[in-house]
Design an enzyme around this catalytic site. Structure first.
Site, PDB file in Angstrom:
ATOM      1  CG  HIS A 201     -10.133  -1.931   8.134  1.00  0.00           C
ATOM      2  ND1 HIS A 201      -9.714  -2.009   9.439  1.00  0.00           N
ATOM      3  CD2 HIS A 201      -9.165  -2.525   7.383  1.00  0.00           C
ATOM      4  CE1 HIS A 201      -8.532  -2.609   9.481  1.00  0.00           C
ATOM      5  NE2 HIS A 201      -8.177  -2.934   8.255  1.00  0.00           N
TER       6      HIS A 201
ATOM      7  CG  ASP B 169     -10.651   4.491   6.793  1.00  0.00           C
ATOM      8  OD1 ASP B 169      -9.689   5.263   6.631  1.00  0.00           O
ATOM      9  OD2 ASP B 169     -10.529   3.287   7.082  1.00  0.00           O
TER      10      ASP B 169
ATOM     11  CD  GLU C 211     -12.936   0.877   4.352  1.00  0.00           C
ATOM     12  OE1 GLU C 211     -12.122   0.801   3.404  1.00  0.00           O
ATOM     13  OE2 GLU C 211     -13.133  -0.041   5.156  1.00  0.00           O
TER      14      GLU C 211
ATOM     15  CG  ASN D 201      -1.937  -1.099   1.190  1.00  0.00           C
ATOM     16  OD1 ASN D 201      -2.478  -1.441   0.137  1.00  0.00           O
ATOM     17  ND2 ASN D 201      -2.208  -1.690   2.341  1.00  0.00           N
TER      18      ASN D 201
ATOM     19  CB  SER E 275      -8.687  -1.907   1.749  1.00  0.00           C
ATOM     20  OG  SER E 275      -9.424  -2.827   2.537  1.00  0.00           O
TER      21      SER E 275
ATOM     22  CE  LYS F  59      -3.760   0.899   4.453  1.00  0.00           C
ATOM     23  NZ  LYS F  59      -3.684   1.083   5.913  1.00  0.00           N
TER      24      LYS F  59
ATOM     25  CG  HIS G  11      -6.854   1.759   1.016  1.00  0.00           C
ATOM     26  ND1 HIS G  11      -5.701   1.046   0.781  1.00  0.00           N
ATOM     27  CD2 HIS G  11      -7.373   1.246   2.161  1.00  0.00           C
ATOM     28  CE1 HIS G  11      -5.533   0.130   1.724  1.00  0.00           C
ATOM     29  NE2 HIS G  11      -6.543   0.229   2.571  1.00  0.00           N
TER      30      HIS G  11
END
Length: 385
Positions: free
Chosen positions: A134, A209, A180, A48, A184, A243, A212
């Site tokens: 997550h 979130d 998110e 990541n 992910s 990440k 990513h």
């Protein structure tokens, strides 16, 4: 073997029989597009570290200078004696970068999630999560004691139904929606503008979130919230420093009042030793790098590589994550093994990280991959089919 160890051995055997046993790979090199494992060089398409900042000289320089000045540890929690100027400078940099009033850093993304949600809602309230959120977000919701509702991934109608139910059944309670920006394991995006409209219509709050999304989406890599111009309409943004930003830890950002409230109510912040100052220095260097021409060059290179892999491998993704869903756990392990033999590190992702029967290869393209490496992977994948 003791009775205790015998019990654990039996449970591990059950995991083994299900094709779900995991083991640690030991890297003998730094993180990067190429890594060394067991003396063998592999092309790494699993990391990541989207922008290659984990090895960037600007971060190493900042960390080294901070290490020489501040040492290796923070000494205590930040409310006792663990706050250094570097933590405060990092948080100011994050807030500026994310265009929010303030930010607060945490030792890990898990700590940020389980610290934020129970601080904001409790047993009288409702938390509504996307099914693919997550594990840290799910655990944070559970720890809060709030009533939990889960809606199918990106299903706006079910989210609307849950919001209506929450307002009807818990008229005095607070309602927190948790999603998110980039998921992910699938690499897809949340329909964030529609989610914001729904939560506002029903008087709910929203936590996004961006783990990513940062470094990948947005004009300067600020994430999906910024890309869509929704910063002022999202109560809580969460993100990681480990990440795309190449360091370690995580952050929550939003209003200045949110930051002050979390300092006073977030258990994972209050009762954790502060992250080492040199880690904060490296993270700050990463944030500031993204605001420069050099950082923008890395973001552009990442996007070019995403497009190149999508074109050559015959697949699409709005982000750097390309899932190849196989289904069966053992077949996914076999596919990962075949790639390993061909010189690629692309581990199989299995339950409980993803749901049963949806095991996959999770391919991640980074800014540090060369065109030749990407073409080699695409060609190898075609041959494995």
């Amino acid at each position: 073997m003791s009775e205790f160890d015998a019990y654990l051995f039996q449970k591990l055997e059950e995991v083994e029989q299900a094709g779900l046993r995991r083991s640690l790979r030991v890297l003998e090199s730094a993180q990067g597009a190429e890594v060394k494992i067991d003396g063998r060089s592999l092309l790494n398409f699993s990391s990541n570290d989207y922008l290659g900042l984990a090895n960037h000289p600007a971060l190493a320089k900042a960390a080294g200078e901070a290490l020489a000045t501040f040492g290796t540890g923070a000494g205590a929690s930040r409310l006792i004696c663990g706050t250094s100027r570097l933590h405060e400078d990092l948080e100011s940099a994050i807030a500026r970068f994310k265009k929010t009033e303030a930010a607060l850093s945490f030792s890990t993304g898990y700590a940020a999630a389980v610290g934020a949600i129970p601080a904001i809602v409790s047993s009288e309230d409702v938390v509504i999560l996307d099914k693919l959120c997550h594990a840290s977000l799910v655990d944070g919701a559970r720890l809060s004691g709030a009533t939990i509702r889960v809606f199918p991934h990106n299903n706006l109608e079910k989210l609307r139904s849950h919001l209506e139910w929450a307002r009807r059944e818990h008229p005095q309670g607070r309602v927190l929606v948790v999603v998110e920006s980039v998921y992910s394991m699938d690499g897809d995006l949340a329909p964030l503008a529609d989610i914001v409209s729904l939560k506002e219509h029903h008087g709910a709050w929203l936590m996004v979130d961006e783990a990513h999304g940062v470094g990948v989406l947005g004009a300067k890599g600020q994430g999906l919230v910024d890309l869509l111009g929704l910063t002022d309409r999202v109560e809580i943004q969460m993100g990681t420093l480990g990440k795309a930003l190449g360091s370690a830890g995580a952050y929550l950002c939003g209003s200045a009042i949110l930051r002050d409230y979390l300092i006073n109510r977030s258990r994972s912040f209050i009762y954790s030793t502060a992250p080492p100052p040199y880690v904060a220095a490296a993270a700050q260097a990463a944030v500031e790098l993204l605001e420069t021409e050099t950082g923008q060059g890395l973001v552009t290179r990442l996007r070019d590589n995403i497009h190149r892999f999508a074109e050559e491998a015959g697949c699409e993704s709005p982000t750097a994550i390309f899932p190849i869903v196989i289904g069966d756990e053992r077949e996914a392990m076999a596919a990962a093994g075949a790639l390993l033999e061909a010189g690629f590190l692309v581990p199989a992702i299995r339950y409980p990280t993803v749901s049963r029967g949806s095991a996959r290869l999770r391919i991640v393209v980074t800014a540090t991959h060369s065109a030749e490496q990407i073409s080699f992977l695409a060609k190898t994948l075609r041959e494995l089919d």
